[in-house]
Enzyme design. Structure first.
Site, PDB file in Angstrom:
ATOM      1  N   LYS A 276       0.677  17.037  12.651  1.00 58.07           N
ATOM      2  CA  LYS A 276       1.968  17.819  12.240  1.00 58.07           C
ATOM      3  C   LYS A 276       1.633  19.344  12.304  1.00 58.07           C
ATOM      4  O   LYS A 276       2.095  20.145  12.982  1.00 58.07           O
ATOM      5  CB  LYS A 276       2.268  17.327  11.153  1.00 58.07           C
ATOM      6  CG  LYS A 276       3.868  17.926  10.730  1.00 58.07           C
ATOM      7  CD  LYS A 276       4.459  17.362   9.495  1.00 58.07           C
ATOM      8  CE  LYS A 276       5.929  17.727   9.217  1.00 58.07           C
ATOM      9  NZ  LYS A 276       6.354  17.140   8.163  1.00 58.07           N
TER      10      LYS A 276
ATOM     11  N   LYS B  17       4.177   0.912   4.837  1.00 53.77           N
ATOM     12  CA  LYS B  17       4.800  -0.068   4.341  1.00 53.77           C
ATOM     13  C   LYS B  17       6.242   0.103   4.109  1.00 53.77           C
ATOM     14  O   LYS B  17       7.115  -0.698   4.257  1.00 53.77           O
ATOM     15  CB  LYS B  17       4.013  -0.353   2.921  1.00 53.77           C
ATOM     16  CG  LYS B  17       4.006   0.697   1.937  1.00 53.77           C
ATOM     17  CD  LYS B  17       2.550   0.757   1.242  1.00 53.77           C
ATOM     18  CE  LYS B  17       2.164   2.119   1.247  1.00 53.77           C
ATOM     19  NZ  LYS B  17       0.817   2.269   0.528  1.00 53.77           N
TER      20      LYS B  17
ATOM     21  N   GLU C 195      -1.752  -5.216   8.791  1.00 49.58           N
ATOM     22  CA  GLU C 195      -2.319  -5.470   7.652  1.00 49.58           C
ATOM     23  C   GLU C 195      -2.551  -4.441   6.760  1.00 49.58           C
ATOM     24  O   GLU C 195      -2.394  -4.642   5.487  1.00 49.58           O
ATOM     25  CB  GLU C 195      -3.726  -6.122   8.122  1.00 49.58           C
ATOM     26  CG  GLU C 195      -4.509  -6.909   7.216  1.00 49.58           C
ATOM     27  CD  GLU C 195      -3.945  -8.142   6.722  1.00 49.58           C
ATOM     28  OE1 GLU C 195      -4.040  -9.046   7.520  1.00 49.58           O
ATOM     29  OE2 GLU C 195      -3.515  -8.149   5.742  1.00 49.58           O
TER      30      GLU C 195
ATOM     31  N   VAL D 125      -0.292  -3.824   3.548  1.00 49.55           N
ATOM     32  CA  VAL D 125      -0.153  -4.773   2.205  1.00 49.55           C
ATOM     33  C   VAL D 125      -1.621  -4.634   1.704  1.00 49.55           C
ATOM     34  O   VAL D 125      -2.308  -5.406   2.098  1.00 49.55           O
ATOM     35  CB  VAL D 125       0.521  -5.919   2.574  1.00 49.55           C
ATOM     36  CG1 VAL D 125       0.679  -6.959   1.402  1.00 49.55           C
ATOM     37  CG2 VAL D 125       1.671  -5.876   3.207  1.00 49.55           C
TER      38      VAL D 125
ATOM     39  N   GLY E  96      -4.067  -2.628   1.253  1.00 50.04           N
ATOM     40  CA  GLY E  96      -5.105  -2.146   1.650  1.00 50.04           C
ATOM     41  C   GLY E  96      -6.140  -3.081   2.487  1.00 50.04           C
ATOM     42  O   GLY E  96      -5.812  -3.715   3.546  1.00 50.04           O
TER      43      GLY E  96
ATOM     44  N   GLY F  41      -7.490  10.945  -7.713  1.00 49.66           N
ATOM     45  CA  GLY F  41      -7.126  10.656  -6.416  1.00 49.66           C
ATOM     46  C   GLY F  41      -6.393   9.052  -6.337  1.00 49.66           C
ATOM     47  O   GLY F  41      -6.157   8.869  -5.162  1.00 49.66           O
TER      48      GLY F  41
ATOM     49  N   ASP G  42       6.524   1.020  -4.401  1.00 45.57           N
ATOM     50  CA  ASP G  42       5.434   0.955  -3.473  1.00 45.57           C
ATOM     51  C   ASP G  42       5.005  -0.684  -3.318  1.00 45.57           C
ATOM     52  O   ASP G  42       5.095  -1.310  -2.280  1.00 45.57           O
ATOM     53  CB  ASP G  42       4.264   1.589  -4.084  1.00 45.57           C
ATOM     54  CG  ASP G  42       2.843   1.149  -3.043  1.00 45.57           C
ATOM     55  OD1 ASP G  42       2.871   1.926  -1.894  1.00 45.57           O
ATOM     56  OD2 ASP G  42       2.188   0.633  -3.752  1.00 45.57           O
TER      57      ASP G  42
ATOM     58  N   LYS H  29       5.601  -3.653  -0.398  1.00 51.18           N
ATOM     59  CA  LYS H  29       4.564  -4.600  -0.001  1.00 51.18           C
ATOM     60  C   LYS H  29       5.247  -6.269  -0.381  1.00 51.18           C
ATOM     61  O   LYS H  29       4.762  -7.257   0.743  1.00 51.18           O
ATOM     62  CB  LYS H  29       3.291  -4.580  -0.670  1.00 51.18           C
ATOM     63  CG  LYS H  29       2.685  -3.172  -0.396  1.00 51.18           C
ATOM     64  CD  LYS H  29       1.901  -2.683  -1.331  1.00 51.18           C
ATOM     65  CE  LYS H  29       1.118  -1.568  -0.998  1.00 51.18           C
ATOM     66  NZ  LYS H  29       0.330  -1.022  -2.246  1.00 51.18           N
TER      67      LYS H  29
ATOM     68  N   GLY I 272      -7.215   3.619   0.002  1.00 48.18           N
ATOM     69  CA  GLY I 272      -8.399   4.280   0.279  1.00 48.18           C
ATOM     70  C   GLY I 272      -8.386   4.770   1.478  1.00 48.18           C
ATOM     71  O   GLY I 272      -8.160   3.641   2.357  1.00 48.18           O
TER      72      GLY I 272
END
Ligand SMILES: NC(=O)c1ccc[n+]([C@@H]2O[C@H](COP(=O)([O-])OP(=O)(O)OC[C@H]3O[C@@H](n4cnc5c(N)ncnc54)[C@H](OP(=O)(O)O)[C@@H]3O)[C@@H](O)[C@H]2O)c1
Length: 408
Positions: free
Chosen positions: A39, A97, A121, A124, A126, A179, A193, A197, A294
């Site tokens: 972007k 997601k 994959e 959902v 990680g 983080g 979130d 999932k 992550g």
């Protein structure tokens, strides 16, 4: 893999960077990134600049690009990219997601219409290969239910609150510093979130599509010191659980803080880890666990999806059939513990089946079976904390009139 495949990547943030590094380290001679669309062209990057563009058609209109990898943080643009990729018959990998959960039925039909696959994959939990297991391992088993810790930020916060006696604000601050939580934590702490999932996992587990707005999500932001004391007295952990269960041809689901008995393996899943318990008719209980987010854990799953596309893998959605279709039911009875500080905040008649309660100077609580529709009315109330009693299943809700008719 025989032919060298060229990839077009959208987004080089946390997941994009992890994916890039892992592909680079793999030295795979059959996969090559041709273009990365980002972007902000002025951001400093460590990768050679000629590979970057801010023009989506540099990927979408390039006949040499075989596979699109969409890793941006904007669900509306991600949906546009997905649709254009499919129209151009370019298979696509995504980890978005929100976009998937809100549009999964349409995406299912678009894959059929254009005979072009979408793999997701990474969307959902990680690094945990949930969708792949549902597609392959569980294709011939009848799943009865699943329950999972689908959000690492909230699991980290709850671990700090319960094991280290931090209060909610302290635990959230710590998660943000490390983080594990966004600066705006709303999507995580209020259960959105996890709900995205859950909606995706329901489609692959039970063969029904449900829009996220039809699933109730209760967050962890109202959990009180009383709730934590109560959980400890009951020998339970508190986890933000996303769960769904199939009863007949109906599927029920919810995201909510839940009392998880210590014997349940989910109780010992701590910090930023995710996990899912799957209960199959033939297999019984199986748990998958691992890092739910992550850069590298998610980047790896994205790379694995790309390699799977290269070898011809696609989702077959084995549970979606025309015979005996399964539907998501928004109402059900669920067994809960509701705590509140002001006497009279809720009434006995709010429950379909009242099982117990306590009133004292240190607070009040009531337990019992309650309609999901009633809980939905309380979502914005800050004077209540609702915790699901996790060792009990959903019960089908029948109105008094229906009960009388079935007795007659
Ligand atoms: N982070 C995780 O652990 C994790 C785990 C599972 C799934 N996911 C999902 O993976 C996706 C990416 O997450 P992330 O954490 O990597 O996000 P992120 O770190 O915020 O990075 C987002 C990237 O998208 C780019 N971008 C945004 N809008 C764009 C547009 N219109 N066109 C092209 N590029 C655009 C940004 O470009 P600039 O670099 O120019 O700003 C940036 O590179 C999201 O859907 C997320 O939900 C993330």
């Amino acid at each position: 893999m025989s032919k060298k495949l060229k990839l077009g990547v959208f987004g080089l943030g946390s997941v994009g960077q992890g994916f890039y590094e892992l592909l680079d380290q793999s030295k795979n001679p059959n996969l090559e990134i041709k273009k990365i669309v980002i972007k902000n062209p002025t951001k400093t990057r460590t990768i050679e600049s000629s590979i970057f563009s801010t023009t989506p058609t540099d990927i979408l209109d390039d006949p040499e690009i075989d596979i699109v990898v969409e890793l941006i943080d904007d669900a509306a643009t991600a949906l546009e990219i997905l649709k254009l990729s499919l129209q151009k018959r370019k298979p696509i990998v995504t980890a978005n997601k929100k976009m998937l959960a809100e549009n999964l039925e349409e995406i299912f039909w678009l894959q059929r219409k254009y005979d072009t696959p979408v793999l997701y994959e990474g969307a959902v939990c990680g690094s945990i290969p949930i969708i792949r297991n549902l597609e392959m391992h569980y294709a011939f088993d009848t799943l009865e239910s699943f329950e999972g810790i689908f959000n690492g930020s909230t699991n980290y916060i709850l671990t700090k609150m319960i094991d280290e006696k931090s209060n909610y604000e302290e635990a959230l601050n710590k998660a943000q510093k490390l983080g594990f939580a966004e600066s705006d934590p709303t999507l995580d702490v209020k259960g959105y979130d996890a709900k995205y999932k859950l909606a995706i996992t329901i489609a692959h587990s039970f063969g029904c599509f449900v829009k996220p707005e039809h699933i109730l999500n209760l967050g962890i932001d109202k959990i009180s010191a009383h709730d934590i004391r109560y959980a400890k007295q009951q020998g339970c952990a508190i986890k933000l659980i996303a769960k769904a269960e199939k009863i007949g041809n109906k599927v029920f689901g919810i995201v909510a803080p839940t009392l998880v008995p210590v014997e349940n393996p989910l109780a010992s899943v701590k910090n930023e880890f995710n996990a899912i318990n799957l209960i199959g008719a033939s297999t019984g209980l199986q748990m998958l666990t691992g890092k739910g987010a992550g850069s590298l854990p998610t980047g790896l799953v994205v790379l694995s999806d790309v390699a799977s596309l290269a070898s011809g893998f696609k989702y077959s959605y084995p549970k979606i059939t025309n015979d005996n279709p399964v539907v998501f039911e928004t109402d059900a009875l669920i067994n809960v513990h509701v705590s509140f500080s002001e006497a009279g905040a809720i009434r006995l008649t709010d429950f379909e089946e009242f099982t117990g309660g306590y009133q004292g100077e240190d607070g009040h609580f009531m337990t019992g079976w309650i309609r999901i529709k009633k809980l939905a009315e309380w979502v914005d109330r800050n004077d209540l904390s609702v915790i699901v009693l996790g060792d009990t299943p959903f019960k089908v809700y029948e109105s008094k009139k229906e009960q009388e008719l079935s007795l007659a």
